[in-house]
Design an enzyme around this catalytic site. Structure first.
Site, PDB file in Angstrom:
ATOM      1  N   ASP A  96     -10.132   8.097  36.192  1.00  0.00           N
ATOM      2  CA  ASP A  96      -9.778   8.319  34.786  1.00  0.00           C
ATOM      3  C   ASP A  96      -8.896   7.186  34.266  1.00  0.00           C
ATOM      4  O   ASP A  96      -8.293   6.438  35.042  1.00  0.00           O
ATOM      5  CB  ASP A  96      -9.074   9.672  34.591  1.00  0.00           C
ATOM      6  CG  ASP A  96      -7.765   9.784  35.355  1.00  0.00           C
ATOM      7  OD1 ASP A  96      -7.695   9.320  36.511  1.00  0.00           O
ATOM      8  OD2 ASP A  96      -6.787  10.318  34.789  1.00  0.00           O
ATOM      9  N   GLU A 100      -5.364  11.509  37.296  1.00  0.00           N
ATOM     10  CA  GLU A 100      -4.098  10.844  37.638  1.00  0.00           C
ATOM     11  C   GLU A 100      -3.247  10.614  36.409  1.00  0.00           C
ATOM     12  O   GLU A 100      -2.038  10.821  36.426  1.00  0.00           O
ATOM     13  CB  GLU A 100      -4.397   9.516  38.340  1.00  0.00           C
ATOM     14  CG  GLU A 100      -3.210   8.956  39.122  1.00  0.00           C
ATOM     15  CD  GLU A 100      -2.250   8.125  38.290  1.00  0.00           C
ATOM     16  OE1 GLU A 100      -1.118   7.886  38.755  1.00  0.00           O
ATOM     17  OE2 GLU A 100      -2.613   7.707  37.168  1.00  0.00           O
TER      18      GLU A 100
END
Ligand SMILES: [Zn+2]
Length: 454
Positions: free
Chosen positions: A93, A158
């Site tokens: 991400d 994250e």
């Protein structure tokens, strides 16, 4: 310094171009994570996982995949032994792009200009992801089998402190896997990291600060603004904040930072060499010097806090019956959430101000430096980046690897890419980019690391 040239194969350009093309395709998929998954767009994550399968067929054929809820991936590459497994981490991400930020090239365009690849995620953290996956793919092409089980943990939350890394840890725990060491993003081969130090520093994070949020709250009568009392809720809260501001946490230089100064001392200008070479003895002087050098170096020396949110009365003519302040704390190794609460309570010195913990995040334990796993990272760095000085450091930012400290004492944070100061500043900002040669070198570094695991 200068040293020998980095280890590159004769066909480096072909190797590099292959990994660059893969990263370009992955950067073009806007995998922006969202705090509330229901509000995020799942389609890019689905597309990303499919693209990975297309790009790395051997990896997907030979490694055992455990999908983690939320489009995260956990792979196991069986080694000759499963005794000392290794975990390599990355996340797929990225943070959102500010539409008004003056990107030189489109954030999801993955444009190749003058030997640089531009786009969100090139450094944070699709570069690591493609570097790891390509290293595995190349080794599989050569029929290589790792000496130890290699796990690849690719999280997808994250950037929003989501739970995919925690879920991967739970899965490893369920299977009784106790990693020998874990490697995640964090440090880099950083040029211009410290003023006056010429060679790049290959900084390896061995601990990270914990993120904790406190709430200060004062309850009282409130009432009409035409008949005020002294020291009402808002004034009491304000006094607490001012007292807190005047009571910084005690400062010191933690052991990994001392070790960093020992290692860079030989490369420092002469007048500074003695000071930082004797860092342990001159700890107080060094601490004061870091604090004087500005907010960033100062944050190396202590737990910090910042009052962020404030709320009181919703109307101009009403005295607040409740006043609140949010305090964001970054806990340095040596402090704990409990010691932070004790410090804050003592500094405020007012029983009518309640201090509560909204979010508790402890500092990560310090991973060992005098250790085979750390030495393996160092010697692999020496081979690929002969001019760099490998050194441990304490990270200010948080990574997914903090969850792995629950199952492994050796958690290291290092991305094997050369980065200028401008490149490091572009992370989470605009103009994020990676050098194509640097991407190739980084991929080869992961390959050498896997080959050298005994
Ligand atoms: Zn990241």
């Amino acid at each position: 310094m200068g040293g020998t040239a980095p280890l590159r194969p004769a066909d480096f350009e072909a190797v590099r171009d292959r990994v660059v093309a893969k990263l370009q395709a992955l950067v073009r998929i806007p995998t922006v994570s969202h705090v509330d998954p229901a509000q995020g767009d799942a389609a890019p994550f689905v597309a990303f996982v499919e693209e990975l399968a297309r790009q790395f067929p051997l990896l997907h054929e030979h490694l055992e995949l455990t999908p983690i809820p939320g489009h995260a991936l956990l792979f196991r590459w069986p080694g000759t032994s499963a005794e000392r497994p290794v975990v390599l981490m990355a996340h797929l991400d990225v943070v959102p792009v500010d539409e008004n930020a003056p990107w030189r090239h489109p954030a999801f365009g993955a444009r190749l200009v003058d030997g640089q690849l531009w786009g969100r995620g090139t450094l944070d953290n699709k570069g690591c992801l493609v570097g790891i996956a390509e290293a595995v793919e190349r080794l599989l092409e050569q029929g290589f089998r790792p000496a130890q089980d290699i796990w690849l943990s690719f999280g997808s939350t994250e950037e929003v402190s989501g739970d995919t890394a925690e879920l991967a840890v739970a899965e490893l725990r369920r299977r009784g896997v106790q990693p020998w060491f874990v490697l995640d993003e964090g440090g880099a081969v950083a040029a211009g990291a410290l003023p006056g130090i010429k060679p790049p520093l290959a900084v390896i994070g061995v601990s990270e600060k914990g993120t904790t949020t406190l709430e200060l709250r004062v309850d009282g009568q409130g009432g009409h603004a035409s008949t005020p009392v002294q020291m009402d809720t808002t004034a009491r809260l304000a006094r607490a904040i001012v007292r807190l501001d005047a009571s910084p946490f005690p400062a010191t230089v933690p052991e990994p930072t001392l070790e960093m100064f020992r290692r860079i001392a030989p490369h420092a200008p002469l007048p500074l060499r003695a000071l930082i070479g004797n860092a342990a003895r001159l700890r107080p002087v060094l601490t004061r010097a870091l604090i004087a050098a500005g907010p960033e170096p100062a944050a190396l020396t202590r737990t910090t806090l910042a009052v962020t949110t404030l709320s009181g009365s919703p109307a101009h003519n009403v005295i607040a019956s409740t006043a609140r302040a949010g305090v964001n704390v970054r806990v340095l190794v040596g402090d704990t959430v409990a010691s932070v609460v004790a410090h804050v309570t003592k500094a405020i010195h007012d029983k009518r101000v309640t201090v509560s913990v909204v979010e508790a995040g402890e500092a990560s334990p310090v991973s060992p430096v005098d250790d085979d796993a750390f030495r393996l990272l160092e010697s692999t760095i020496a081979e690929s980046f002969p001019d760099a000085v490998p050194t441990p450091y304490v990270m200010m930012a948080a990574t997914d690897s903090r969850f792995f400290t629950a199952i492994c004492p050796r958690v290291y944070r290092f991305a094997p890419f050369r980065m200028t100061k401008a490149q490091r500043e572009a992370i989470h900002s605009y103009d994020e980019h990676i050098g194509v040669d640097d991407l190739g070198d980084g991929m080869l570094w992961y390959q050498r690391l896997i080959e050298r695991i005994a």
